[in-house]
Structures are given as C-alpha cells and as structure tokens.
Design a protein around this motif. Structure first.
Motif, mmCIF file in Angstrom:
data_model
loop_
_atom_site.group_PDB
_atom_site.id
_atom_site.type_symbol
_atom_site.label_atom_id
_atom_site.label_comp_id
_atom_site.label_asym_id
_atom_site.label_seq_id
_atom_site.Cartn_x
_atom_site.Cartn_y
_atom_site.Cartn_z
ATOM 1 N N GLU A 42 0.787 -1.281 -0.006
ATOM 2 C CA GLU A 42 0.060 0.013 -0.119
ATOM 3 C C GLU A 42 0.802 1.088 -0.055
ATOM 4 O O GLU A 42 0.518 2.532 -0.571
ATOM 5 C CB GLU A 42 -1.163 0.069 1.063
ATOM 6 C CG GLU A 42 -2.037 0.845 1.211
ATOM 7 C CD GLU A 42 -2.969 0.602 -0.230
ATOM 8 O OE1 GLU A 42 -3.298 1.765 -0.680
ATOM 9 O OE2 GLU A 42 -3.133 -0.453 -0.480
ATOM 10 N N SER A 45 1.897 2.541 -3.491
ATOM 11 C CA SER A 45 1.019 3.388 -4.387
ATOM 12 C C SER A 45 1.005 4.871 -3.828
ATOM 13 O O SER A 45 0.662 5.789 -4.383
ATOM 14 C CB SER A 45 -0.378 2.777 -4.254
ATOM 15 O OG SER A 45 -0.990 2.506 -3.136
ATOM 16 N N ALA A 104 1.980 8.215 -5.876
ATOM 17 C CA ALA A 104 0.978 9.129 -6.275
ATOM 18 C C ALA A 104 1.990 10.603 -5.828
ATOM 19 O O ALA A 104 1.642 11.419 -6.142
ATOM 20 C CB ALA A 104 -0.129 9.090 -5.451
ATOM 21 N N MET A 150 2.805 14.137 -7.434
ATOM 22 C CA MET A 150 2.379 15.498 -7.149
ATOM 23 C C MET A 150 3.630 16.354 -7.222
ATOM 24 O O MET A 150 3.677 17.626 -7.770
ATOM 25 C CB MET A 150 1.822 15.386 -5.782
ATOM 26 C CG MET A 150 0.614 14.987 -5.655
ATOM 27 S SD MET A 150 0.244 14.768 -3.836
ATOM 28 C CE MET A 150 -0.854 13.726 -3.749
ATOM 29 N N TYR A 206 -1.806 25.306 -3.896
ATOM 30 C CA TYR A 206 -2.474 23.938 -3.943
ATOM 31 C C TYR A 206 -2.963 23.282 -2.788
ATOM 32 O O TYR A 206 -3.923 22.671 -2.530
ATOM 33 C CB TYR A 206 -1.363 22.762 -4.765
ATOM 34 C CG TYR A 206 -1.777 23.269 -6.087
ATOM 35 C CD1 TYR A 206 -2.868 22.707 -6.930
ATOM 36 C CD2 TYR A 206 -0.604 24.014 -6.763
ATOM 37 C CE1 TYR A 206 -2.804 23.131 -8.183
ATOM 38 C CE2 TYR A 206 -0.635 24.234 -8.146
ATOM 39 C CZ TYR A 206 -1.822 23.754 -9.137
ATOM 40 O OH TYR A 206 -1.819 24.008 -10.299
ATOM 41 N N VAL A 236 -6.341 24.717 -1.437
ATOM 42 C CA VAL A 236 -7.403 24.195 -2.047
ATOM 43 C C VAL A 236 -7.763 22.655 -1.517
ATOM 44 O O VAL A 236 -8.797 22.438 -1.488
ATOM 45 C CB VAL A 236 -6.966 24.061 -3.607
ATOM 46 C CG1 VAL A 236 -7.973 23.119 -4.560
ATOM 47 C CG2 VAL A 236 -6.556 25.324 -4.099
ATOM 48 N N LEU A 237 -6.461 21.735 -1.250
ATOM 49 C CA LEU A 237 -7.029 20.554 -1.129
ATOM 50 C C LEU A 237 -7.451 20.541 0.525
ATOM 51 O O LEU A 237 -8.492 19.969 0.889
ATOM 52 C CB LEU A 237 -5.791 19.653 -0.879
ATOM 53 C CG LEU A 237 -5.322 19.457 -2.592
ATOM 54 C CD1 LEU A 237 -4.198 18.322 -2.396
ATOM 55 C CD2 LEU A 237 -6.307 18.619 -3.411
ATOM 56 N N TYR A 263 -10.632 13.018 2.717
ATOM 57 C CA TYR A 263 -9.474 12.373 2.059
ATOM 58 C C TYR A 263 -8.452 13.460 1.571
ATOM 59 O O TYR A 263 -7.452 13.242 1.574
ATOM 60 C CB TYR A 263 -10.202 11.467 0.843
ATOM 61 C CG TYR A 263 -8.872 10.880 0.073
ATOM 62 C CD1 TYR A 263 -8.188 9.677 0.548
ATOM 63 C CD2 TYR A 263 -8.663 11.477 -1.006
ATOM 64 C CE1 TYR A 263 -7.258 9.151 -0.544
ATOM 65 C CE2 TYR A 263 -7.702 10.786 -1.871
ATOM 66 C CZ TYR A 263 -7.049 9.960 -1.656
ATOM 67 O OH TYR A 263 -6.108 9.380 -2.367
ATOM 68 N N LEU A 264 -9.326 14.648 0.826
ATOM 69 C CA LEU A 264 -8.434 15.477 0.274
ATOM 70 C C LEU A 264 -7.622 16.382 1.237
ATOM 71 O O LEU A 264 -6.175 16.687 1.044
ATOM 72 C CB LEU A 264 -9.087 16.571 -0.564
ATOM 73 C CG LEU A 264 -9.853 15.886 -1.975
ATOM 74 C CD1 LEU A 264 -10.749 16.920 -2.542
ATOM 75 C CD2 LEU A 264 -8.694 15.421 -2.961
ATOM 76 N N LEU A 308 1.372 17.042 0.657
ATOM 77 C CA LEU A 308 1.842 18.115 0.108
ATOM 78 C C LEU A 308 3.127 18.807 0.764
ATOM 79 O O LEU A 308 4.040 19.457 0.219
ATOM 80 C CB LEU A 308 0.896 19.106 -0.517
ATOM 81 C CG LEU A 308 0.050 18.991 -1.807
ATOM 82 C CD1 LEU A 308 -0.599 19.976 -2.436
ATOM 83 C CD2 LEU A 308 1.370 18.613 -2.994
ATOM 84 N N PRO A 323 -15.967 2.454 2.192
ATOM 85 C CA PRO A 323 -17.310 1.894 1.261
ATOM 86 C C PRO A 323 -17.058 0.397 0.605
ATOM 87 O O PRO A 323 -15.958 0.220 0.076
ATOM 88 C CB PRO A 323 -17.700 2.998 0.460
ATOM 89 C CG PRO A 323 -16.133 3.653 0.060
ATOM 90 C CD PRO A 323 -15.306 3.535 1.510
ATOM 91 N N LEU A 324 -18.091 -0.263 0.353
ATOM 92 C CA LEU A 324 -17.953 -1.624 -0.086
ATOM 93 C C LEU A 324 -19.061 -1.429 -0.946
ATOM 94 O O LEU A 324 -20.048 -0.981 -1.003
ATOM 95 C CB LEU A 324 -18.418 -2.492 0.893
ATOM 96 C CG LEU A 324 -17.399 -2.765 1.947
ATOM 97 C CD1 LEU A 324 -17.913 -3.573 3.270
ATOM 98 C CD2 LEU A 324 -16.061 -3.136 1.614
ATOM 99 N N ARG A 367 -24.447 10.809 0.115
ATOM 100 C CA ARG A 367 -23.067 11.172 0.838
ATOM 101 C C ARG A 367 -23.408 11.527 2.108
ATOM 102 O O ARG A 367 -24.050 12.182 2.627
ATOM 103 C CB ARG A 367 -22.579 12.376 -0.273
ATOM 104 C CG ARG A 367 -21.218 12.582 0.201
ATOM 105 C CD ARG A 367 -20.721 13.720 -1.050
ATOM 106 N NE ARG A 367 -19.481 14.242 -0.608
ATOM 107 C CZ ARG A 367 -18.758 15.285 -1.304
ATOM 108 N NH1 ARG A 367 -19.183 15.331 -2.399
ATOM 109 N NH2 ARG A 367 -17.793 15.483 -1.022
#
Lengths: 86, 549
Positions: free
Chosen positions: B65, B68, B72, B76, B107, B110-111, B117-118, B125, B325-326, B334
């Motif tokens: 994990e 990944s 990612a 960035m 940036y 913004v996130l 999650y964001l 960052l 979520p599954l 939401r």
C-alpha cells in the motif's frame, strides 16, 4: 474534438491509485487532455494529479474526457477504460 | 527535562533522539535571486525531479500500500500545474525556494479546504514541499537513517503511513509524536510493531537531536537518560510470562487477543493469548465487488477456532461504513460524517442478506467456543434483533459491542437481550466526548482515563454482573497495564488487546489482588480529570513501579 463520457467505477473514485494510473497515462500523450464533471465545473488538465484530485470525482459520478489530434481516439479509449475500472 | 504525553503502546524504549521531518523553515517572503531567471527555474525543476525520483524509489522499496501512496506523491512533485506556477513566480522575481513554497501552499490550501481524504493529501503536499525546499537551500533531507548504529527514538510532529513504511522494529526504540491520539495511525502502527509510543506530547520536536532519552509508553513520560533512576530494559522486568491471566489472589481474567485475520493467530499464541476477544472480519470483505460466499468464509473462521481449542473466540461481524465503502453496501447518499453514519449493524438493516450469509458461515463452523457479536449497537431493540438472527443461524452465544454511549446508559436492557457484551473503549470514547478519533486536535479528550469514560464502563459491567453475563473489554484501554487493573476492578470479566500488550498486562494483574484493583477503580472514578484518575489508580497499584510499568 474527441470526447468520452465515463462513469467512475472505483470505490475510491478518481483518487488514490486510479487517479495516479490515469494521470500517468495522460502524461504520456502528446496532446492536451482535459477532464471535467458532466454536471458543473470547468474542465481541468488531465495531466495534473493535483487538479484531478481537486476535481473530487466520487464513485458513480460521470466525467467527460476530451482530447484532440492524431492518436487521440486510442488514448481516450484507454483513459476511459482506466476511469471505468472498478 | 521531562515531557508528558499519552502512552499508547506499552513498554520502555531508550536511545538517541532522531527528530524526523524537521520542519523546514519557511523561506523569507519576497526573497529574490541574483542572476538569470532561466537558471533559477532549472534549479527549481531539478529539485522537483529529484524529490519525485526519491519518492518513487522509496515506494519501490516499501512495496504494498505504501508504494501506491508514495508513487502518487511522486506525481504531485512533478505536477504540470505546479511547475507552471513555480516558473511564473520565479519570473516575477521570487527565489526558487520561496517560489516553491508559495506554489505548494496554494495547492495545499485548495485541498485542505475540501477536508476528508483530500485534506489528508494536503499533508502529503507539505511533506513534498519541505523536501524540495531542503534541497534548494542545502538542508538535510527529512527522513530517518536506514541502518543506525543503535535503535533510535523517532520524534515527529506526526507520522504518516508513508513515513513509517520504511521503518523497522530493529532500528526504532520508541515513537514520540506531538500530535495524534490513542487510536491514531501512529499508535496503531506502534502497537503492531510492538514498539513503545507516546503521542500528544507537547514540545517533543524541540528535543535536541542525538540526546539520549527514555520513553515510557505506559505512563506517557519522556525524560533524559541522565536523569533519575536508570530504567530497566524493556520487557526484562516481567519477561514473557505465560499461563492464564489472573490476579495475585487467583481471580481469573482471561487475556485474549484482538486479531484481524488468521495470519495473526501465531503471534497471539506466542504472546500467550488465551483465546480471541475480538476477531475483526473486515478483511474478508474489503476491496471486493460481491460479498464472500459462506463457503469462502468458513475456512477463515475454522482456522482460528482450531488454533484455540476449548478457548473463547469472539467474532465481530462486518463493521463497514462510509469511511471504507463496499460496492455491495452502497451508501444511501453522501455521508459528511461517516463515524455517525450508516455503519456496522445499521447497514445490516438495509442489506440483511450480507449479515445472514456471514451468520450462516459462522453457523456452519459453530462450536461451544464460538461467540458472535455485532458492532455499532445503539439500542436494546437492535441487540434483540441481532440476537434473534444469530439464533436462526444456530449460533447459541450472541452478543453486542457496547461502543455507543446510549448502549452503556441503558446497559441493563441491552444486556438482557443478549448472552454477553464487549466494551469497545475506542469508539465509546469517540462518541462520548464527540471527538473524532483521527483528529489530533481533540485527542486530549480521548484519554482512556477520562472519568466519564470509566463511568460508562462501570455502568455496563455493573449491569452485566447483575444479569450474570460476561462483559469483556476489547478496546485499546485494555492494553494499558494500569488501566487493565482498573477495568478488572470495575468488573470486566475478560480483557482483549493487541498481542504485543499481553505480557505487560498479565504481569500487572498478577502483581495485584482483586481488592487492590477494585480500590484503584474506585479511586479513579472519584477523580475530576484523566490525569488525576491515572495518578490515583497508580497509587493503589504499587506493583506497577516494581515491574517498570
């Protein structure tokens, strides 16, 4: 201008691994790639992971991927497949 | 100098301080450069490319994990939008470090504004930004030494999964973080590694790198090695005692393991677990499009029952919600706050087939040792509904988790509906104090010594005692040796915890009589604060200090 409409199938939406895979592929394309939500918002650069994350596409939402130029049809097909993969 | 935080992974660790991800100072506002703009841009781009390459390489090394996540992050660092922004700022006269700082900050804002999650990606960052600025200003890169001369104490503001992906127990004596709570990722990771840890420790990142410190993952104290009595080496004082859990006067308290799959059974046995008090079953379901069939589930249950013949095995049915979520439990909409949403038993109401299939699989392997309990039960009516479904599946021992305050407040009626209950102190604290478990800013409220939490535990154990039914504790509170004694004093009939904590808890119980545990519990209940409750209880448990706990 070529376009694909695709519903994002991954549980995490267009985030995490699916977003990274999508952007990696888009970066290899010679032409501009844009991505937007069907409902609302202006499209963003498909080669920017930060822009894609900020777009915040959730599972089940539909996006429009656009590209223009030689070879764009194949790339659009590939990107649509990535976005549509659960 | 002494610092105090919250001890979240028991044991004592000592070694030189290594301050991780030293916060790289902000380049001064308006800093400019001399010379050519193009050269300054090249310098910035080279730093971004170098960071991307390093993150990619670390990801490759870590695998799984973490890979990944790190890959990612690498993307960035080379984001085209970010690169354009850096170049533009350099054209306006800003020096490369300041340009990078401002571009990342834009940036990040913004996130982080989006939260969830964001918001977590915003922390990613910051990490990338610091690495880039460190290169541009010739500072040491954040990170830890791979193969140190001796194990070191990792000190950080907080630890991200990416930070810890490359850490090994052989190299880390203890973790100390300024943020985080008892159920934060740092705490869970430390317990999984069996490394002592202290979180929510103000001032920790101010420790001088290289200073030798002693970290007490039980009391939460961090002190200089040169100060006070030399500590015993972790674990030596109580060794790895085996045999059944009991107080000094022989009152039995089964000490059970929390496991997340059959592959954790071996370690639980090695640490002397007398059974399984919490068998989380989410691993069977995560990342799948369709729920597992009963045939597929059966071996996972049978393997654990076979490993503990004649011992209790408590299986918790699927605890899924909007945070994980599954596909086959689609959310009705939401959920802005998944912890308060449709999770655990609440989802079974909409998808009874998923629950019935799991109960049928359990029914197919049922033995007298098997106990089955549901998560997220708020009312006696829900408890009765679940118990009835268990009966239909041929499961004689049906229980529920007590992790929502309403279930503790009306424990008498909840207990009446089932055969046993188990208190989940992590969520019980989160819901009682309205404090998100993943939020460092409110972690002070989640101290398991909070008297209000002890009140809720006490209500539940008392109701179970009157009904003559078992009441275990399977939250992380049970892993604290002092608190474990208090929980027994309050009437817990079994304790379940991460396997690494079993030896210390066993030793602490064996050093005290049931009466001492009861006195400590009463002393803790009458205090006003968590700090006072801890101190009062410890005063009644003199054996802890002798054990180095």
């Amino acid at each position: 201008m070529g376009e694909r409409k695709v519903t994002v199938a991954a549980e995490v939406g267009l985030h995490a691994r699916p977003a990274a895979t999508f952007v990696k592929r888009a970066m290899q394309a010679p032409m501009d790639i844009s991505v937007g939500k069907v409902h609302g918002g202006s499209p963003v650069n498909g080669k920017s992971i930060l822009a894609i994350l900020a777009l915040d596409v959730r599972q089940g939402e539909t996006i429009v991927i656009s590209a223009d130029g030689e070879g764009s049809e194949e790339i659009l097909d590939e990107l649509a497949t990535i976005a549509g993969t659960p | 100098m002494r610092l105090r935080g919250v001890g979240v992974s028991p044991g004592i660790g000592q070694g030189p301080v290594y301050v991780m991800s030293v916060s790289v100072p902000e380049p001064p506002a308006g800093a400019t450069y001399t010379g050519d703009a193009e050269r300054e841009k090249e310098r910035a781009l080279a730093a971004l490319t170098q960071v991307a390459g390093e993150l990619e390489a670390r990801g490759h090394q870590a695998g799984g994990e973490a890979e990944s996540i790190l890959k990612a992050q690498a993307l960035m660092a080379e984001d085209p939008g970010l690169v354009v922004r850096v170049k533009t700022l350099i054209d306006r006269g800003l020096a490369a470090p300041r340009a990078a700082f401002e571009a990342f900050t834009k940036y990040r804002d913004v996130l982080s504004g989006a939260g969830g999650y964001l918001g977590e990606r915003a922390a990613d960052l910051n990490d990338i930004r610091d690495r880039v600025i460190a290169i541009l200003t010739g500072q040491q890169m954040p990170g830890v030494p791979r193969v140190p001369d001796e194990p070191y104490v990792v000190v950080a503001t907080d630890l991200a999964p990416a930070d810890t992906a490359v850490l090994s127990k052989r190299h880390v004596a203890a973790f100390v973080t300024e943020e985080g709570g008892p159920t934060s990722h740092t705490a869970i990771l430390a317990r999984a590694l069996g490394v002592p840890a202290v979180v929510a420790c103000r001032g920790a990142t101010g420790l001088t790198p290289g200073l030798r410190v002693v970290v007490d993952g039980t009391s939460g104290e961090v002190r200089m090695e040169s100060e006070g009595a030399a500590p015993v080496t972790a674990g030596v004082a109580y060794g790895t005692p085996h045999g059944p859990g009991r107080t000094r006067d022989g009152h039995p308290v089964p000490l059970l393991a929390n496991i997340g799959g059959p592959d954790e059974v071996e370690r639980a046995l090695a640490m002397g677990a007398e059974g399984v008090g919490l068998y989380r079953t989410e691993f069977l379901y995560l990342g799948r499009e369709h729920p597992p069939s009963r045939e597929e589930q059966e071996p996972a249950y049978r393997a654990v029952l076979d490993a503990f013949p004649g011992r209790p095995v408590v299986v918790r049915t699927l605890d899924a919600g909007a945070d994980k979520p599954l596909a086959f439990l689609p959310a009705p909409g939401r959920e802005p706050n998944p912890a308060l949403g449709r999770r655990g038993l609440r989802a079974y109401r909409d998808f009874p087939g998923v629950m019935e299939e799991q109960l049928a699989a359990l029914g197919a392997v049922v033995t007298t040792d098997l106990q089955v309990m549901a998560p997220m039960v708020a009312t006696a009516e829900e408890a009765a509904w679940f118990a009835a479904a268990c009966r239909t599946a041929g499961l004689p021992q049906a229980g529920v988790m007590v992790e929502i305050p309403s279930a503790a407040l009306r424990a008498e009626t909840v207990v009446a509906a089932v055969d046993f209950v188990s208190i989940g102190t992590n969520d019980l604290a989160q819901y009682a104090f309205a404090a998100d478990r993943e939020l460092g800013a409110v972690s002070g409220l989640l101290d398991p010594w909070q008297p209000a939490l002890l009140d809720l535990v006490s209500m539940t154990t008392a109701a179970a005692a009157v009904a003559g039914k078992p009441c275990g504790v399977c939250g992380e509170a049970a892993a604290d040796p002092a608190l474990a004694c208090v929980l027994v004093g309050l009437g817990a009939t079994s304790l379940s915890m991460g396997s690494a904590a079993l030896p210390a808890v066993r030793a602490a119980l064996a050093a005290h009589t049931l009466e001492q545990c009861e006195q400590a519990a009463q002393a803790a209940l009458t205090q006003a604060t968590a700090e006072q409750a801890r101190a009062a209880a410890r005063a009644d448990l003199p054996g802890l200090a002798r054990l180095g706990l």
